[in-house]
Structures are given as structure tokens and as C-alpha cells.
Design a protein around this motif. Structure first.
Motif, PDB file in Angstrom:
ATOM      1  N   THR A   4     -23.053 -11.089  -4.180  1.00 43.66           N
ATOM      2  CA  THR A   4     -23.766 -10.592  -5.345  1.00 43.66           C
ATOM      3  C   THR A   4     -22.896  -9.536  -6.012  1.00 43.66           C
ATOM      4  O   THR A   4     -22.554  -8.532  -5.401  1.00 43.66           O
ATOM      5  N   THR A   5     -22.527  -9.799  -7.242  1.00 42.68           N
ATOM      6  CA  THR A   5     -21.690  -8.892  -8.015  1.00 42.68           C
ATOM      7  C   THR A   5     -22.306  -8.729  -9.395  1.00 42.68           C
ATOM      8  O   THR A   5     -23.254  -9.448  -9.745  1.00 42.68           O
ATOM      9  N   VAL A   6     -21.759  -7.844 -10.174  1.00 44.47           N
ATOM     10  CA  VAL A   6     -22.214  -7.698 -11.562  1.00 44.47           C
ATOM     11  C   VAL A   6     -22.072  -9.041 -12.291  1.00 44.47           C
ATOM     12  O   VAL A   6     -22.946  -9.428 -13.076  1.00 44.47           O
ATOM     13  N   ALA A  10     -25.085 -11.314 -13.818  1.00 46.46           N
ATOM     14  CA  ALA A  10     -25.096 -11.675 -15.246  1.00 46.46           C
ATOM     15  C   ALA A  10     -25.320 -13.178 -15.427  1.00 46.46           C
ATOM     16  O   ALA A  10     -26.076 -13.596 -16.310  1.00 46.46           O
ATOM     17  N   LEU A  11     -24.680 -13.977 -14.575  1.00 48.22           N
ATOM     18  CA  LEU A  11     -24.878 -15.435 -14.649  1.00 48.22           C
ATOM     19  C   LEU A  11     -26.328 -15.796 -14.323  1.00 48.22           C
ATOM     20  O   LEU A  11     -26.947 -16.606 -15.015  1.00 48.22           O
ATOM     21  N   ALA A  12     -26.869 -15.207 -13.267  1.00 47.77           N
ATOM     22  CA  ALA A  12     -28.252 -15.494 -12.877  1.00 47.77           C
ATOM     23  C   ALA A  12     -29.225 -15.077 -13.981  1.00 47.77           C
ATOM     24  O   ALA A  12     -30.161 -15.818 -14.306  1.00 47.77           O
ATOM     25  N   LYS A  13     -28.991 -13.905 -14.564  1.00 54.63           N
ATOM     26  CA  LYS A  13     -29.871 -13.411 -15.634  1.00 54.63           C
ATOM     27  C   LYS A  13     -29.850 -14.346 -16.845  1.00 54.63           C
ATOM     28  O   LYS A  13     -30.852 -14.535 -17.513  1.00 54.63           O
ATOM     29  N   SER A  19     -22.166 -21.863  -8.181  1.00 57.56           N
ATOM     30  CA  SER A  19     -22.047 -21.779  -6.727  1.00 57.56           C
ATOM     31  C   SER A  19     -21.034 -20.691  -6.405  1.00 57.56           C
ATOM     32  O   SER A  19     -20.051 -20.514  -7.116  1.00 57.56           O
ATOM     33  N   ALA A  20     -21.291 -19.945  -5.339  1.00 56.28           N
ATOM     34  CA  ALA A  20     -20.365 -18.907  -4.888  1.00 56.28           C
ATOM     35  C   ALA A  20     -19.304 -19.565  -4.006  1.00 56.28           C
ATOM     36  O   ALA A  20     -19.624 -20.366  -3.132  1.00 56.28           O
TER      37      ALA A  20
END
Length: 157
Positions: A4-6, A10-13, A19-20
Motif C-alpha cells: 500500500t503506497t500513495v 490513488a489507483l484504488a480511489k 495487481s501488485a
């Protein structure tokens, strides 16, 4: 390492599916993007690196295949400028909020004009930095364009 990064937030929002793709980051690798592609068993032209540059002194973000170099002439033209140069690493870190080697076009501290090389459209999935060293995100090119409000242009030498 956190996935989980900024950038991933941002992508999730934005409702972007991704995919990570964590990998063992080698700070001594001569070309980080190529090292990441090899570590993940992916073609280097499918792994895109994020670079910060300046066109006529104004900051821009550039996303290109890890096995290619940016054409400064094409970069300047893509943003309607006369000259382009790479941004100093310390300036890139201050502007984006990310460390060099972990700069992502998603979730930067300050939004700047962003362009991605048009070869991105050749792939169903791209790998782009996920906001920290050792983390790429896999996503569709159209989703990457939408998430970072990028334009697709010819940028490579």
C-alpha cells in the motif's frame, strides 16, 4: 514491504483495477527498469519506467519502456516546448513525494503534465512503478492513461 503506497491508494480511489507486483530491488543495478523486468520474468518493453523531466523549465512526467531512452527532442515537442532535460533526482523526489527508483506517475504530490510512450498500446497489461522501490503495478494501458491523465505520444529515441 508494504504493498500500500500513495500510488496504489490513488489507483484504488480512482477505481482502477491493478495487481501488485513486488520484486527484489537492486539499488546497484545499472538500469533499475531492466533489473525489475528480469526479476519478474517480464519483457523489458512491457515494464515502463517513470522519469521526471523539464520542458522549457517546467516539470513533466514521462513514462517509457524500461529498455528504451527518451528522445529529448520528441519530449519537448510532446509538451509544445523547445528544449527538454532530465530533472535532478533531488528535485524529482521533492516534487513527486517519491524516492528515485520508486517514482510513480500515480499519486504524485503535485500533478504535472504526463505523457506515456505510444508503444504502451501494444500490450494488454503494463507494469509501472507502484510508488516504492521494489513494487510495480500491473494494469491496462488505457487505465494507466486515465489514472494519471496521460497523453500517448512517440517519446523514445
Amino acid at each position: 514491504m508494504s504493498r500500500t503506497t500513495v500510488a496504489t491508494l490513488a489507483l484504488a480511489k480512482a477505481g482502477i483495477a491493478f495487481s501488485a507486483c513486488p520484486y527484489d530491488y537492486d539499488p546497484d543495478a545499472p538500469r533499475i527498469g531492466l533489473q525489475a523486468a528480469e526479476a519478474l520474468g517480464r519483457s523489458p518493453d512491457q515494464v515502463f519506467k517513470t522519469l521526471m523531466a523539464e520542458v522549457d523549465g517546467k516539470p513533466v512526467c514521462v513514462v517509457v519502456p524500461s529498455d528504451r531512452e527518451v528522445s529529448m527532442k520528441k519530449l519537448a515537442a510532446a509538451f509544445g516546448g523547445k528544449s527538454a532535460q532530465m530533472m535532478k533526482p533531488a528535485d524529482a523526489e521533492r516534487l513527486t513525494g517519491f524516492k528515485v527508483g520508486g517514482i510513480s506517475p500515480f499519486g504524485q504530490r503535485r500533478t504535472v503534465p504526463t505523457a506515456m510512450d505510444e508503444t504502451a498500446e501494444l500490450f494488454e497489461e503494463l507494469l509501472i512503478n507502484g510508488g516504492q522501490r521494489g513494487l510495480l503495478v500491473g494494469l491496462k494501458p488505457a487505465d494507466a492513461v486515465r489514472a494519471a491523465q496521460m497523453r500517448l505520444v512517440d517519446l523514445v529515441a
